[in-house]
Design an enzyme around this catalytic site. Structure first.
Site, mmCIF file in Angstrom:
data_model
loop_
_atom_site.group_PDB
_atom_site.id
_atom_site.type_symbol
_atom_site.label_atom_id
_atom_site.label_comp_id
_atom_site.label_asym_id
_atom_site.label_seq_id
_atom_site.Cartn_x
_atom_site.Cartn_y
_atom_site.Cartn_z
ATOM 1 N N LYS A 53 0.845 -1.210 0.000
ATOM 2 C CA LYS A 53 0.000 0.000 0.000
ATOM 3 C C LYS A 53 0.874 1.252 0.000
ATOM 4 C CE LYS A 53 -3.768 -2.447 2.241
ATOM 5 N NZ LYS A 53 -4.447 -2.819 3.493
ATOM 6 N N GLN A 97 -3.902 -1.387 9.720
ATOM 7 C CA GLN A 97 -3.905 -2.702 9.073
ATOM 8 C C GLN A 97 -4.584 -3.723 9.983
ATOM 9 O OE1 GLN A 97 -2.871 -3.379 5.869
ATOM 10 N NE2 GLN A 97 -3.745 -5.403 6.223
ATOM 11 N N ASP A 120 -10.141 3.482 4.996
ATOM 12 C CA ASP A 120 -10.635 2.120 4.763
ATOM 13 C C ASP A 120 -12.163 2.099 4.706
ATOM 14 O OD1 ASP A 120 -8.758 0.181 4.234
ATOM 15 O OD2 ASP A 120 -8.198 -0.073 6.346
#
Ligand code: NAP
Length: 286
Positions: A53, A97, A120
Site C-alpha cells: 500500500k 492494518q 478504509d
C-alpha cells in the site's frame, strides 16, 4: 465463446492515473497528501500488505508515514496512537492494518479513527452513510467491485445481483451500494445459511462472491451469460492463489469474469488511494 476477463489491474491503473492527477492538483495548490499507516504486531502477511500500500501511495504522489507497535501493544496504546494521528493536521488518511493481534479489538480501534480520515471506510459513520445513500469514504473492496462493473459498462440498473457473503468488510456494504438509488440493482444476499445456494445464484445476472472458500462456485452455480466478480483470495492445497470461483469451469458459461489474482485485489489498493485523495480534498475544503 469463452468469457471476457475483467482485468482489475487495468482498471486499477486507470483509477491510480486519476488519483495522480488529483494529488498533483492539490500539490499545485500547496497541499501535500499524507497517508499514515499503522501496523501492530509481526504478522508477515500484514507487513507485506502495508508495504505494498505504501508503494502504491508513493507511485500516486501520496506521502506515507509509517507507525509500528509491537505484538504486545495494549488497546490503549493503539487508540492513543490513532488519537495522535486524528489530531495531526498533516495527516489526511489513517490506515490501520487489520486484523490486529489476538486480544485486541479491531472494531473498537476502527471506531477511534476520525471518520474524515477513515480511508478504509470501515468506521460506523462511513458504513452508515451508505445506508443513507450518501457514501463518502466507502470501503475499498466493495467500491473496487463497483468500479470494475462501471469501467466495463456492465448494466446494473434493474439487474438481478446475488452477493454471496455478508461480511461488514465486503458483502453487506457492496449489497447496499448495488441497491442504492441511481445504481438500482435488485440484490439478494446469500450466506452460509442460504438454502439451495446454486438455485439462488443461478438467478443472478451479476454474481459477486466474497466467501473465503477456494473455488467453491462452479458452473453449476452460474446462469449462462452472467457476469461473475470473484472477491475471494485463498491458497489452494497446492499453494496456488485462487478465488472463491472455479475460474476455468465458470469461464465456460459466464459472459465475463474477474480473475484471481489480477481482479478485485488490485482494485482494493487503488480505491484506498482514491479514498485518501478524497479525504485530503475534503480537508482542503474541495
Ligand atoms: P468473512 O468475513 O469470513 O465472510 C465470509 C462470508 O461468506 C460470511 O457471510 C459467510 O456466511 C459466507 N459463507 C461462508 N461459507 C459459505 C458457504 N458455504 N456458502 C455461502 N456463504 C458462505 O470473509 P470476508 O472478509 O468477506 O472475505 C471473503 C473473501 O474475500 C476471503 O477470501 C478474503 O480473503 C477475500 N477478500 C479479498 C479482498 C480483496 O482485496 N480482493 C478484500 C477483502 C477480502 P455467514 O455470515 O453465514 O457466516
Amino acid at each position: 465463446m469463452p468469457a471476457t476477463v475483467l482485468d482489475g489491474k487495468l482498471v486499477a491503473a486507470a483509477v491510480l492515473d486519476e488519483v495522480r492527477g488529483r494529488v498533483a492538483a492539490l500539490a499545485a495548490a500547496g497541499k501535500d497528501v499524507t497517508l499514515a499507516t499503522v501496523l501492530v504486531g509481526d504478522d508477515p502477511a500484514s507487513a507485506t500488505y502495508v508495504r505494498s500500500k505504501r508503494r502504491r501511495a508513493a507511485e500516486a504522489g501520496i506521502r506515507s508515514v509509517h507507525h509500528e507497535l509491537g505484538a504486545d501493544a495494549t488497546q490503549g496504546e493503539v487508540t492513543g496512537l490513532l488519537d495522535d494521528l486524528n489530531n495531526d493536521g498533516r495527516v489526511d488518511g489513517i490506515l490501520l492494518q487489520l486484523p490486529l493481534p489476538a486480544g485486541l479489538d479491531d472494531q473498537g480501534a476502527t471506531q477511534v479513527i476520525d471518520p474524515v480520515k477513515d480511508v478504509d471506510g470501515l468506521h460506523p459513520t462511513n458504513l452508515g452513510r451508505i445506508v443513507l445513500d450518501r457514501p463518502f469514504l466507502a470501503p475499498c473492496t466493495p467500491s473496487g467491485c463497483m468500479r470494475i462493473l462501471e469501467h466495463y459498462g456492465v448494466p446494473v440498473r434493474g439487474a438481478d445481483v446475488v452477493v454471496v457473503g455478508r461480511s461488514f468488510l465486503v458483502g453487506r456494504p457492496l449489497a447496499l451500494l448495488l441497491a442504492s438509488r441511481g445504481v438500482d440493482a435488485t440484490v439478494t444476499i446469500a450466506h452460509s445459511r442460504t438454502r439451495s445456494l446454486p438455485e439462488v445464484t443461478r438467478r443472478a445476472d451479476i454474481l459477486v462472491v466474497a466467501v473465503g472458500r477456494p473455488e467453491m462456485i462452479t458452473s453449476e452455480h452460474v446462469r449462462p451469460g452472467a457476469v461473475v466478480i470473484d472477491v475471494g483470495i485463498n491458497r489452494s492445497d497446492s499453494g496456488r492463489l485462487v478465488g472463491d470461483v472455479d475460474f476455468r469451469d465458470v469461464a465456460r458459461v459466464a459472459d465475463a469474469i474477474t480473475p484471481v489474482p489480477g481482479g478485485v485485489g488490485p482494485m482494493t489498493v487503488a480505491m484506498l488511494m482514491r479514498n485518501t485523495t478524497l479525504a485530503a480534498e475534503s480537508r482542503a475544503g474541495g
